[in-house]
Design an enzyme around this catalytic site. Structure first.
Site, mmCIF file in Angstrom:
data_model
loop_
_atom_site.group_PDB
_atom_site.id
_atom_site.type_symbol
_atom_site.label_atom_id
_atom_site.label_comp_id
_atom_site.label_asym_id
_atom_site.label_seq_id
_atom_site.Cartn_x
_atom_site.Cartn_y
_atom_site.Cartn_z
ATOM 1 N N LYS A 85 -126.970 110.512 -23.230
ATOM 2 C CA LYS A 85 -125.813 109.832 -22.700
ATOM 3 C C LYS A 85 -124.790 110.117 -23.554
ATOM 4 O O LYS A 85 -123.807 110.192 -23.119
ATOM 5 C CB LYS A 85 -126.488 108.324 -22.812
ATOM 6 C CG LYS A 85 -125.094 107.481 -22.105
ATOM 7 C CD LYS A 85 -125.894 106.236 -21.678
ATOM 8 C CE LYS A 85 -125.640 105.364 -23.222
ATOM 9 N NZ LYS A 85 -125.553 103.965 -22.776
ATOM 10 N N ASP A 86 -124.962 110.375 -24.928
ATOM 11 C CA ASP A 86 -123.975 110.763 -25.901
ATOM 12 C C ASP A 86 -123.623 112.226 -25.917
ATOM 13 O O ASP A 86 -122.389 112.518 -26.557
ATOM 14 C CB ASP A 86 -123.990 110.307 -27.180
ATOM 15 C CG ASP A 86 -124.105 108.745 -27.029
ATOM 16 O OD1 ASP A 86 -123.909 107.980 -26.242
ATOM 17 O OD2 ASP A 86 -124.989 108.401 -28.234
ATOM 18 N N ARG A 133 -118.064 102.273 -16.940
ATOM 19 C CA ARG A 133 -118.874 102.352 -15.884
ATOM 20 C C ARG A 133 -119.493 100.899 -15.643
ATOM 21 O O ARG A 133 -119.744 100.474 -14.467
ATOM 22 C CB ARG A 133 -120.150 103.300 -16.264
ATOM 23 C CG ARG A 133 -121.287 103.179 -15.253
ATOM 24 C CD ARG A 133 -122.284 104.194 -15.924
ATOM 25 N NE ARG A 133 -122.898 103.347 -17.268
ATOM 26 C CZ ARG A 133 -123.855 102.723 -17.032
ATOM 27 N NH1 ARG A 133 -124.323 102.310 -16.199
ATOM 28 N NH2 ARG A 133 -124.087 102.216 -18.592
ATOM 29 N N ARG A 134 -120.192 100.182 -16.876
ATOM 30 C CA ARG A 134 -120.457 98.928 -16.428
ATOM 31 C C ARG A 134 -119.677 97.770 -15.984
ATOM 32 O O ARG A 134 -119.965 97.025 -15.283
ATOM 33 C CB ARG A 134 -121.182 98.434 -18.013
ATOM 34 C CG ARG A 134 -122.352 99.167 -18.266
ATOM 35 C CD ARG A 134 -122.918 98.656 -19.487
ATOM 36 N NE ARG A 134 -124.137 99.555 -20.108
ATOM 37 C CZ ARG A 134 -124.499 99.845 -20.970
ATOM 38 N NH1 ARG A 134 -123.718 100.023 -22.209
ATOM 39 N NH2 ARG A 134 -125.496 100.801 -21.345
ATOM 40 N N ARG A 151 -117.651 96.655 -28.779
ATOM 41 C CA ARG A 151 -117.866 98.102 -29.242
ATOM 42 C C ARG A 151 -119.069 97.746 -30.621
ATOM 43 O O ARG A 151 -119.321 96.804 -31.127
ATOM 44 C CB ARG A 151 -116.762 98.816 -29.767
ATOM 45 C CG ARG A 151 -116.149 99.614 -28.550
ATOM 46 C CD ARG A 151 -116.618 100.927 -28.281
ATOM 47 N NE ARG A 151 -117.380 101.756 -29.290
ATOM 48 C CZ ARG A 151 -116.850 102.310 -29.999
ATOM 49 N NH1 ARG A 151 -115.580 102.725 -30.211
ATOM 50 N NH2 ARG A 151 -117.790 103.174 -30.987
ATOM 51 N N ARG A 157 -123.431 94.527 -31.907
ATOM 52 C CA ARG A 157 -122.964 94.047 -30.658
ATOM 53 C C ARG A 157 -124.022 92.849 -30.375
ATOM 54 O O ARG A 157 -123.574 91.656 -29.791
ATOM 55 C CB ARG A 157 -123.515 95.151 -29.302
ATOM 56 C CG ARG A 157 -122.440 96.126 -29.321
ATOM 57 C CD ARG A 157 -122.704 97.072 -28.082
ATOM 58 N NE ARG A 157 -122.793 98.422 -28.452
ATOM 59 C CZ ARG A 157 -122.966 99.363 -27.447
ATOM 60 N NH1 ARG A 157 -122.768 98.819 -26.256
ATOM 61 N NH2 ARG A 157 -122.943 100.621 -27.591
ATOM 62 N N CYS A 244 -116.454 109.548 -20.981
ATOM 63 C CA CYS A 244 -116.372 108.240 -21.017
ATOM 64 C C CYS A 244 -115.110 107.580 -20.671
ATOM 65 O O CYS A 244 -115.022 106.228 -20.469
ATOM 66 C CB CYS A 244 -116.298 108.084 -22.724
ATOM 67 S SG CYS A 244 -118.045 108.379 -23.374
HETATM 68 N N1 LIG Z 1 -123.450 103.886 -25.828
HETATM 69 C C1 LIG Z 1 -124.081 104.181 -26.765
HETATM 70 C C2 LIG Z 1 -125.476 104.248 -26.506
HETATM 71 N N2 LIG Z 1 -125.952 105.590 -26.423
HETATM 72 C C3 LIG Z 1 -127.493 105.555 -26.182
HETATM 73 C C4 LIG Z 1 -127.727 104.161 -26.085
HETATM 74 C C5 LIG Z 1 -129.133 103.633 -25.795
HETATM 75 C C6 LIG Z 1 -130.137 104.657 -25.779
HETATM 76 C C7 LIG Z 1 -130.173 105.251 -24.405
HETATM 77 O O1 LIG Z 1 -129.463 105.412 -23.351
HETATM 78 O O2 LIG Z 1 -130.876 106.437 -24.655
HETATM 79 C C8 LIG Z 1 -126.558 103.467 -26.369
HETATM 80 C C9 LIG Z 1 -126.407 101.910 -26.322
HETATM 81 C C10 LIG Z 1 -126.073 101.394 -25.134
HETATM 82 O O3 LIG Z 1 -125.437 101.923 -24.094
HETATM 83 O O4 LIG Z 1 -126.332 100.075 -24.962
#
Ligand SMILES: NCc1[nH]cc(CCC(=O)O)c1CC(=O)O
Length: 313
Positions: A85-86, A133-134, A151, A157, A244
């Site tokens: 995701k990152d 997104r959320r 954040r 969090r 993002c």
């Molecule tokens: N945004 C940061 C992030 N990057 C990956 C995860 C969770 C683990 C994953 O998606 O594999 C998270 C935490 C979240 O969004 O709550």
């Protein structure tokens, strides 16, 4: 060729989740290759340092990946473990994703000390998330709730929730599961309530290109079904210019040998939503991604994205 590799250094962020993920990769690798000596090299990224602003406002690509990539370029490390995701969809030429591991639960989760789900929250309650997104999906479905920024890494969090600033917060289930905090989850958000982020729940291992022996070694950790799903998701993001800064979601899953791909682009106030789902044989994931992208564009996704980029500049 693979057996000629004796030592590996894994680049990871320092957060508890990132270190868990890197340790997991180390453990998987040494169970297949017991002779390997694997070391973790922990580093801080720009995204870890700036925690007073939402990611969409910091801007730029690779906030959580660049420092790790630099350690590959310098030769300090051999591989970088990321939450997929990152990882930005457009990668620099030197690098490749050598391996995508089997996906953990991809859903978003509702975490609260009082309430069972978003449906239980009284009007005006504060929900914590910094993801556009959320935020946009919650605003669309629950216009009576207030969404406030949140954040920091997972532990931070959760601490902010426990300090009482929010009635509930939204987090990725995968991170909570990995850190043994499933007991904090009150309910999962269905994909109708919150379509997950592109790649959510999957781990990616990044290396320099042309490292054939290393790539062969990592192929033992690769999961084909996950790879087809997340690649379809990333193609949608690429075709729409996702980042993002953009409230975009895409999620694919395979049941009974059929790949389903759902895409969504929303305004951050939740007002206008482009939304579609397509399916087909898993090996057609590229075509399915094209169909989803086209349909989202037909529904005005590009205009919504451009507008949201304008607002955040
Ligand atoms: N945004 C940061 C992030 N990057 C990956 C995860 C969770 C683990 C994953 O998606 O594999 C998270 C935490 C979240 O969004 O709550």
């Amino acid at each position: 060729m693979v057996l000629s590799i004796k030592n590996l250094r894994i680049a990871t962020r320092e957060s508890r989740l990132a270190v868990w993920q890197a340790e997991y990769v180390k453990q998987r690798l040494t169970s297949v290759f017991p002779h390997l000596n694997v070391e973790l090299v922990k580093m801080t990224t720009k995204g870890d340092k700036i925690i007073d602003r939402s990611l969409s406002k910091i801007g730029g690509k690779g906030l959580f990946t660049k420092e790790l990539e630099n350690s590959l370029l310098s030769g300090e490390c051999d591989l970088a473990v990321h939450s997929l995701k990152d990882v930005p969809v457009e990668m620099q030429d030197h690098f490749e994703i050598a391996c995508i591991m089997k996906r953990e639960n991809p859903m978003d989760a509702f975490v609260s000390n009082v309430y069972k789900s978003l449906y239980d929250l009284p009007a005006g309650s504060i929900v914590g998330t910094s993801s556009l997104r959320r935020e946009s999906q919650i605003r669309a479905k629950f216009p009576n709730l207030q969404v406030m920024p949140l954040r920091g890494n997972l532990d931070t969090r959760i601490r902010r929730l426990d300090e009482g600033m929010y009635s509930g917060i939204i987090l990725a289930a995968a991170g909570l599961k990995r850190l043994g905090m499933m007991n904090r989850i009150k309910s999962f958000l269905s994909i109708d309530e919150s379509l997950p982020a592109v790649g959510q729940g999957a781990l990616a291992i990044e290396i320099l290109k042309n490292k054939y022996a290393l790539k062969e070694m990592l192929s033992y950790l690769h999961d084909d079904e996950t790879s087809m799903c997340v690649t379809a998701e990333r193609l949608v993001s690429e075709s729409l210019g996702g980042s993002c800064q953009v409230p975009l979601a895409a999620h694919a899953w395979i049941v009974h040998d059929t790949l389903h791909l759902r895409g969504l682009v929303a305004k951050s106030d939740g007002s206008k939503v482009a939304y579609t789902e397509c399916e087909g044989p898993p090996e057609d994931y590229k075509v399915i991604a094209q169909r989803v992208s086209m349909e989202l564009k037909n529904q005005g996704a590009q205009e919504i994205i451009n507008a949201s980029l304008g607002i955040n500049e």
